[in-house]
Design a protein around this motif. Structure first.
Motif, PDB file in Angstrom:
ATOM      1  N   LEU A  90      15.671 -19.397 -16.544  1.00 24.82           N
ATOM      2  CA  LEU A  90      14.541 -18.932 -17.049  1.00 24.82           C
ATOM      3  C   LEU A  90      14.347 -19.632 -18.296  1.00 24.82           C
ATOM      4  CD1 LEU A  90      14.909 -15.216 -16.230  1.00 24.82           C
ATOM      5  CD2 LEU A  90      13.463 -16.816 -14.937  1.00 24.82           C
ATOM      6  N   TYR A  91      12.907 -20.041 -18.259  1.00 18.37           N
ATOM      7  CA  TYR A  91      12.441 -20.397 -19.702  1.00 18.37           C
ATOM      8  C   TYR A  91      11.404 -19.728 -20.499  1.00 18.37           C
ATOM      9  CZ  TYR A  91      11.115 -24.552 -22.609  1.00 18.37           C
ATOM     10  OH  TYR A  91      11.020 -25.230 -23.608  1.00 18.37           O
ATOM     11  N   ARG A  92      11.778 -19.638 -21.647  1.00 23.58           N
ATOM     12  CA  ARG A  92      10.645 -18.945 -22.612  1.00 23.58           C
ATOM     13  C   ARG A  92       9.438 -19.911 -22.875  1.00 23.58           C
ATOM     14  NH1 ARG A  92      15.663 -17.732 -24.719  1.00 23.58           N
ATOM     15  NH2 ARG A  92      16.439 -15.718 -24.951  1.00 23.58           N
ATOM     16  N   GLY A 159       8.862 -17.731 -14.850  1.00 24.73           N
ATOM     17  CA  GLY A 159       8.486 -15.986 -14.261  1.00 24.73           C
ATOM     18  C   GLY A 159       8.973 -16.048 -13.022  1.00 24.73           C
ATOM     19  N   THR A 178       9.146 -14.830 -18.348  1.00 23.33           N
ATOM     20  CA  THR A 178      10.620 -14.618 -18.928  1.00 23.33           C
ATOM     21  C   THR A 178      10.792 -13.431 -19.930  1.00 23.33           C
ATOM     22  OG1 THR A 178      10.862 -16.962 -18.411  1.00 23.33           O
ATOM     23  CG2 THR A 178      12.275 -16.053 -19.769  1.00 23.33           C
ATOM     24  N   SER A 192      19.155 -17.971 -19.705  1.00 24.69           N
ATOM     25  CA  SER A 192      17.720 -18.416 -20.129  1.00 24.69           C
ATOM     26  C   SER A 192      17.901 -19.283 -21.200  1.00 24.69           C
ATOM     27  CB  SER A 192      17.189 -17.127 -20.705  1.00 24.69           C
ATOM     28  OG  SER A 192      16.789 -16.087 -19.641  1.00 24.69           O
TER      29      SER A 192
END
Length: 546
Positions: A90-92, A159, A178, A192
């Motif tokens: 997951l990527y912020r 997301g 995310t 993440s």
């Protein structure tokens, strides 16, 4: 690309393989304690894998106190771990914007399908993001629930799909970004990537001070995080003080990832006006010792801008930046940083600038970021109101006195005139309102007045333009009648009889209607057609070739 099924093969939804033994999906797809089968459609030859979900890793969808949907997240545990190279992260990403793709399994398509969409905006206190399909055929069906959403700019999973609007005419689907996922399932932080929004030094406990709430300061901060008032707030917060603890509290509660059920419960008895909303900022930086280039790099990283972190690129973003910068006067190059921040503010960024010492650069920033531009906006509003009342209003009256409105546009003209009357009252308020009404915290009043003035100005300009078109048509008709008359008179005289008198009667009728004030152009045009038709020898009311 995980397809989640019941044991009998019924497809329930989609998921994302985050760890060799964990699949992230939407909570409404699965229930704790029941057996499921997960297929990885992107990996040929891999059989279905048994999976279950534990109660402590299942966050069901529910409504909060305001009626907003929150949660709807779950982690499936696989009975047989998969190779690590098949996992994703997951990527912020702050303020998601722009085009994305999502993968799911519509009815009858067990192999799955990519659909394109555009991120619209966050909604509700859980900061779920609306997705608008790129085409009508790409609306996310129920089989997309739990599927990954990939950002085109970064090529990262930012997301998962949660749900689709109910009803036959539904358009939107919704994504949990995310950071919202991590607020409900903090264990997913291990899988993440991407910069966290809040620097460690700006989190609770980092100040080393007791947690005593500065109520007026907390109220001021919460108002800024809600997007109220002037977009730039300049304040002074000594490093070790009650104000410092109040600042870290606000920054934490306004962050999507850090705002959890645990810390919101801890502040549940605080006055509601002191509690900021989740998603109130995109990042909070401690800029001590940082150069302006380093600050820009951090901002670009949070916004997913890669390879070209120039400030100009922020202007192309649909969602404006909201950033907290602490210790501006302790930056490596404070003046250069203030120059960068001024450019960002001019592009619409919301900035909370925290200085450690009073006077000096803090006073300079308050002057250049708040007082001067705020005063300039009020002055510009005053000029705009003057322009409406003293120029556009009289211009409309003058034209309405010369030409009657088309029946289809009469309502627009009446609304434009009413806008002038309301603007006259607004101008009196602006001219005589007390100075406290123009404070930065009340800038929403200014923004409302600016919007009203712009709408009224545009409506007046449109109304004047429509009347100018009719005036030009009147002049064209007048020129045609006066040019036609000498030739018409000669033709009528040559034919003898009463034709000269009839031609003169039609000429005078058309001329009088055109010179009437206000002129009914439609009625006058009909009279002109009769006159020209008579002169050319065609039947009355039909215009022939002159």
């Amino acid at each position: 690309m995980a397809r989640i099924e019941e044991q009998d093969g019924q497809v329930l939804g989609a998921g994302v393989l985050l760890a060799p033994d964990r699949v992230l999906t939407a909570a409404h797809v699965v229930r704790p304690g029941l057996p499921y089968v997960v297929h990885f459609v992107g990996v040929p030859g891999v059989p279905g894998v048994a999976a279950t979900v534990r109660a402590d890793e299942h966050v069901p969808q529910r409504e909060d106190a305001f009626g907003d949907r929150i949660g709807d997240l779950a982690l499936l545990r696989l009975a047989q771990p998969q190779p690590a190279e098949h996992t994703t992260r997951l990527y912020r990403l702050a303020s998601p914007h722009g085009p994305v793709s999502m993968y799911g399994f519509p009815a009858g398509d067990d192999g799955g399908r990519w659909h394109g969409a555009t991120l619209v905006a966050a909604r509700g206190r859980d900061h779920q993001v609306q997705l608008r399909p790129q085409t009508q055929g790409e609306l996310a069906a129920p089989g997309f629930s739990g599927g990954g959403v990939v950002d085109h700019e970064t090529d990262e999973v930012i997301g998962i799909v949660l749900s689709v609007d109910d009803g036959p005419n539904s358009v939107f689907s919704y994504m949990s970004p995310t950071e919202t996922i991590l607020s409900h399932l903090p264990q997913a932080a291990a899988w993440s990537e991407g910069a966290e929004a809040v620097d460690p030094t700006l989190r609770p406990g980092a100040t080393g001070t007791a947690g005593r709430l500065d109520l007026p300061f907390a109220t001021e901060l919460a108002s800024w995080f809600r997007g109220e008032g002037w977009p730039v707030l300049v304040t002074v917060v000594p490093a070790r003080s009650g104000r410092a603890w109040t600042l870290t509290r606000a920054v934490t509660l306004a962050d999507r990832e850090l705002r959890t059920q645990q810390n919101t419960s801890a502040f549940s008895h605080d006055p509601p006006e002191t509690v900021p909303p989740a998603g109130g900022h995109d990042l909070a930086l401690d800029v001590r010792g940082m150069t302006d280039s380093q600050v820009m790099d951090r901002i670009a990283e949070r916004l997913g801008i890669r390879g070209d972190p120039r400030p100009e690129r922020l202007g192309a973003l649909r969602v404006p930046l909201a950033a907290v910068l602490v210790g501006v006067d302790q930056a490596a190059e404070p003046d250069a940083l203030l120059g960068l921040l001024e450019r960002l503010a001019q592009q619409g960024a919301r900035l909370l600038l925290v200085f450690r010492r009073r006077g000096g650069r803090a006073a300079q920033a308050a002057e250049s970021f708040v007082r001067l531009p705020l005063h300039a906006r009020w002055t510009r509003l005053h000029r705009e109101l003057d322009h409406i009342v003293d120029e556009l209003g009289p211009a409309l009256d003058e034209r309405r006195g010369r030409v009657a409105a088309d029946p289809g546009t009469r309502q627009l003209l009446d609304r434009a005139e009413a806008g002038v009357r309301r603007t006259r009252m607004l101008l009196a308020w602006v001219a005589h309102s007390p100075e406290r009404e123009r404070e930065p915290r009340r800038a929403d009043v200014l923004f409302t007045f600016e919007d009203a003035a712009e709408r009224r100005r545009r409506r007046l300009e449109e109304a004047i333009s429509l009347l100018d078109e009719r005036l030009r048509r009147r002049e064209e008709l007048l020129g045609r009648v006066t040019a036609e008359w000498p030739l018409c008179r000669e033709r009528a005289a040559a034919r003898g009889g009463d034709r000269v008198m009839e031609a003169y009667r039609l000429y005078e009728l058309a001329l009088s209607l055109l010179r009437q004030s206000p002129c009914d152009v439609d009625e006058a045009e009909t009279a002109v057609r009769h006159f020209v038709g008579f002169c050319s020898g065609t039947a009355p009311g039909r215009e022939g070739t002159p």
